[in-house]
Design a protein around this motif. Structure first.
Motif, PDB file in Angstrom:
ATOM      1  N   PRO A 106       0.856  -1.322  -0.029  1.00 24.22           N
ATOM      2  CA  PRO A 106      -0.171   0.047  -0.069  1.00 24.22           C
ATOM      3  C   PRO A 106       0.880   1.302   0.033  1.00 24.22           C
ATOM      4  O   PRO A 106       1.754   1.513   0.657  1.00 24.22           O
ATOM      5  CB  PRO A 106      -0.948  -0.250   1.259  1.00 24.22           C
ATOM      6  CG  PRO A 106      -0.909  -1.646   1.661  1.00 24.22           C
ATOM      7  CD  PRO A 106       0.436  -2.227   1.184  1.00 24.22           C
ATOM      8  N   THR A 107       0.559   2.245  -0.961  1.00 25.95           N
ATOM      9  CA  THR A 107       1.340   3.315  -1.051  1.00 25.95           C
ATOM     10  C   THR A 107       0.333   4.720  -1.551  1.00 25.95           C
ATOM     11  O   THR A 107      -0.537   4.196  -2.083  1.00 25.95           O
ATOM     12  CB  THR A 107       2.156   3.331  -2.322  1.00 25.95           C
ATOM     13  OG1 THR A 107       2.952   1.917  -1.968  1.00 25.95           O
ATOM     14  CG2 THR A 107       3.100   4.236  -2.439  1.00 25.95           C
ATOM     15  N   VAL A 108       0.695   5.720  -1.243  1.00 22.53           N
ATOM     16  CA  VAL A 108       0.154   6.979  -1.797  1.00 22.53           C
ATOM     17  C   VAL A 108       1.340   7.762  -2.738  1.00 22.53           C
ATOM     18  O   VAL A 108       2.308   7.806  -2.318  1.00 22.53           O
ATOM     19  CB  VAL A 108      -0.263   7.951  -0.712  1.00 22.53           C
ATOM     20  CG1 VAL A 108      -0.864   9.211  -1.475  1.00 22.53           C
ATOM     21  CG2 VAL A 108      -1.499   7.275   0.085  1.00 22.53           C
ATOM     22  N   ALA A 109       0.774   7.917  -3.812  1.00 19.22           N
ATOM     23  CA  ALA A 109       1.935   8.372  -4.796  1.00 19.22           C
ATOM     24  C   ALA A 109       1.294   9.921  -5.415  1.00 19.22           C
ATOM     25  O   ALA A 109       0.266   9.712  -6.067  1.00 19.22           O
ATOM     26  CB  ALA A 109       2.367   7.572  -5.924  1.00 19.22           C
ATOM     27  N   GLN A 110       2.004  10.757  -5.373  1.00 19.29           N
ATOM     28  CA  GLN A 110       1.529  12.237  -6.027  1.00 19.29           C
ATOM     29  C   GLN A 110       1.914  11.857  -7.470  1.00 19.29           C
ATOM     30  O   GLN A 110       3.112  11.468  -7.915  1.00 19.29           O
ATOM     31  CB  GLN A 110       2.287  13.279  -5.506  1.00 19.29           C
ATOM     32  CG  GLN A 110       2.038  14.744  -6.184  1.00 19.29           C
ATOM     33  CD  GLN A 110       2.427  15.896  -5.412  1.00 19.29           C
ATOM     34  OE1 GLN A 110       3.320  15.661  -4.760  1.00 19.29           O
ATOM     35  NE2 GLN A 110       2.137  16.933  -5.956  1.00 19.29           N
ATOM     36  N   MET A 111       1.026  12.224  -8.442  1.00 19.01           N
ATOM     37  CA  MET A 111       1.447  12.187  -9.848  1.00 19.01           C
ATOM     38  C   MET A 111       1.731  13.652 -10.370  1.00 19.01           C
ATOM     39  O   MET A 111       1.126  14.521 -10.172  1.00 19.01           O
ATOM     40  CB  MET A 111       0.044  11.560 -10.676  1.00 19.01           C
ATOM     41  CG  MET A 111      -0.234  10.056 -10.084  1.00 19.01           C
ATOM     42  SD  MET A 111      -1.721   9.527 -11.004  1.00 19.01           S
ATOM     43  CE  MET A 111      -2.977  10.616 -10.889  1.00 19.01           C
ATOM     44  N   LYS A 112       2.386  13.460 -11.482  1.00 18.99           N
ATOM     45  CA  LYS A 112       2.889  14.676 -12.322  1.00 18.99           C
ATOM     46  C   LYS A 112       2.194  14.627 -13.551  1.00 18.99           C
ATOM     47  O   LYS A 112       1.613  13.473 -13.882  1.00 18.99           O
ATOM     48  CB  LYS A 112       4.413  14.704 -12.404  1.00 18.99           C
ATOM     49  CG  LYS A 112       4.940  13.566 -13.191  1.00 18.99           C
ATOM     50  CD  LYS A 112       6.452  13.598 -13.252  1.00 18.99           C
ATOM     51  CE  LYS A 112       7.027  12.452 -14.208  1.00 18.99           C
ATOM     52  NZ  LYS A 112       8.438  12.368 -14.333  1.00 18.99           N
ATOM     53  N   GLY A 148      -2.418  14.742  -9.741  1.00 16.34           N
ATOM     54  CA  GLY A 148      -3.680  14.054  -8.736  1.00 16.34           C
ATOM     55  C   GLY A 148      -2.533  13.033  -8.002  1.00 16.34           C
ATOM     56  O   GLY A 148      -1.281  13.335  -7.712  1.00 16.34           O
ATOM     57  N   PHE A 149      -3.399  12.312  -7.412  1.00 17.36           N
ATOM     58  CA  PHE A 149      -2.788  11.089  -6.442  1.00 17.36           C
ATOM     59  C   PHE A 149      -3.285   9.893  -6.742  1.00 17.36           C
ATOM     60  O   PHE A 149      -4.314   9.814  -7.439  1.00 17.36           O
ATOM     61  CB  PHE A 149      -3.120  11.448  -4.996  1.00 17.36           C
ATOM     62  CG  PHE A 149      -2.314  12.703  -4.497  1.00 17.36           C
ATOM     63  CD1 PHE A 149      -1.279  12.608  -3.869  1.00 17.36           C
ATOM     64  CD2 PHE A 149      -3.137  14.053  -4.620  1.00 17.36           C
ATOM     65  CE1 PHE A 149      -0.877  13.664  -3.186  1.00 17.36           C
ATOM     66  CE2 PHE A 149      -2.673  14.995  -4.103  1.00 17.36           C
ATOM     67  CZ  PHE A 149      -1.313  14.932  -3.367  1.00 17.36           C
ATOM     68  N   ALA A 150      -2.342   8.772  -6.721  1.00 20.56           N
ATOM     69  CA  ALA A 150      -2.761   7.525  -6.750  1.00 20.56           C
ATOM     70  C   ALA A 150      -2.692   6.787  -5.442  1.00 20.56           C
ATOM     71  O   ALA A 150      -1.599   6.932  -4.657  1.00 20.56           O
ATOM     72  CB  ALA A 150      -1.602   6.514  -7.703  1.00 20.56           C
ATOM     73  N   PHE A 151      -3.735   5.988  -5.088  1.00 22.82           N
ATOM     74  CA  PHE A 151      -3.826   5.287  -3.992  1.00 22.82           C
ATOM     75  C   PHE A 151      -3.859   3.812  -4.084  1.00 22.82           C
ATOM     76  O   PHE A 151      -4.808   3.257  -4.883  1.00 22.82           O
ATOM     77  CB  PHE A 151      -5.210   5.778  -2.827  1.00 22.82           C
ATOM     78  CG  PHE A 151      -5.316   7.354  -2.846  1.00 22.82           C
ATOM     79  CD1 PHE A 151      -4.789   7.738  -1.717  1.00 22.82           C
ATOM     80  CD2 PHE A 151      -5.970   7.942  -3.736  1.00 22.82           C
ATOM     81  CE1 PHE A 151      -5.042   9.121  -1.357  1.00 22.82           C
ATOM     82  CE2 PHE A 151      -6.000   9.560  -3.306  1.00 22.82           C
ATOM     83  CZ  PHE A 151      -5.460   9.883  -2.245  1.00 22.82           C
TER      84      PHE A 151
END
Length: 113
Positions: free
Chosen positions: A21-27, A47-50
């Motif tokens: 499990p990770t949260v990633a900020q998207m460019k 945005g973000f990917a959960f």
């Protein structure tokens, strides 16, 4: 879904089932969804990917199928953002113009040839 590729701010990120499990900020870039032989590509502006063990949720400010991007409109937007950046001394307007430049430049890079 077999794999999702995300344009994370730290670099391209491939996600397979059972990912940590990770949260990633998207460019600005392309989210690619691979399901068997089917490949779908979507341009996201940010945005973000959960990422969960059993799914990945993408929360994008804007998302569009890469095949629906109009190269003429992208160039027009890029030209307008560059003109705005070069014609103002207002730092907020410059920052907004730079965001536009970054997004339109990323869109140009993914337009199918």
């Amino acid at each position: 879904v077999d794999m999702v590729t995300i344009p994370a701010s730290s670099g391209e990120m491939g996600v397979l089932p059972q990912h940590v499990p990770t949260v990633a900020q998207m460019k600005p870039g392309v989210v690619t969804v691979v399901n068997g032989d089917k490949i779908e590509k979507y341009f996201v502006s940010s945005g973000f990917a959960f990422i969960h063990k059993d799914r990945t949720d993408v929360c994008a400010v804007e998302a569009v199928d890469v095949h629906d991007i109009d190269p003429v409109l992208v160039q027009q937007g890029l030209d307008e953002a560059n003109a705005l950046l070069n014609s103002t001394s207002d730092e907020l307007i410059k920052a907004e113009a730079q965001i536009g430049i970054d997004v339109y430049t990323a869109m140009q890079a993914v337009i199918p040839k």
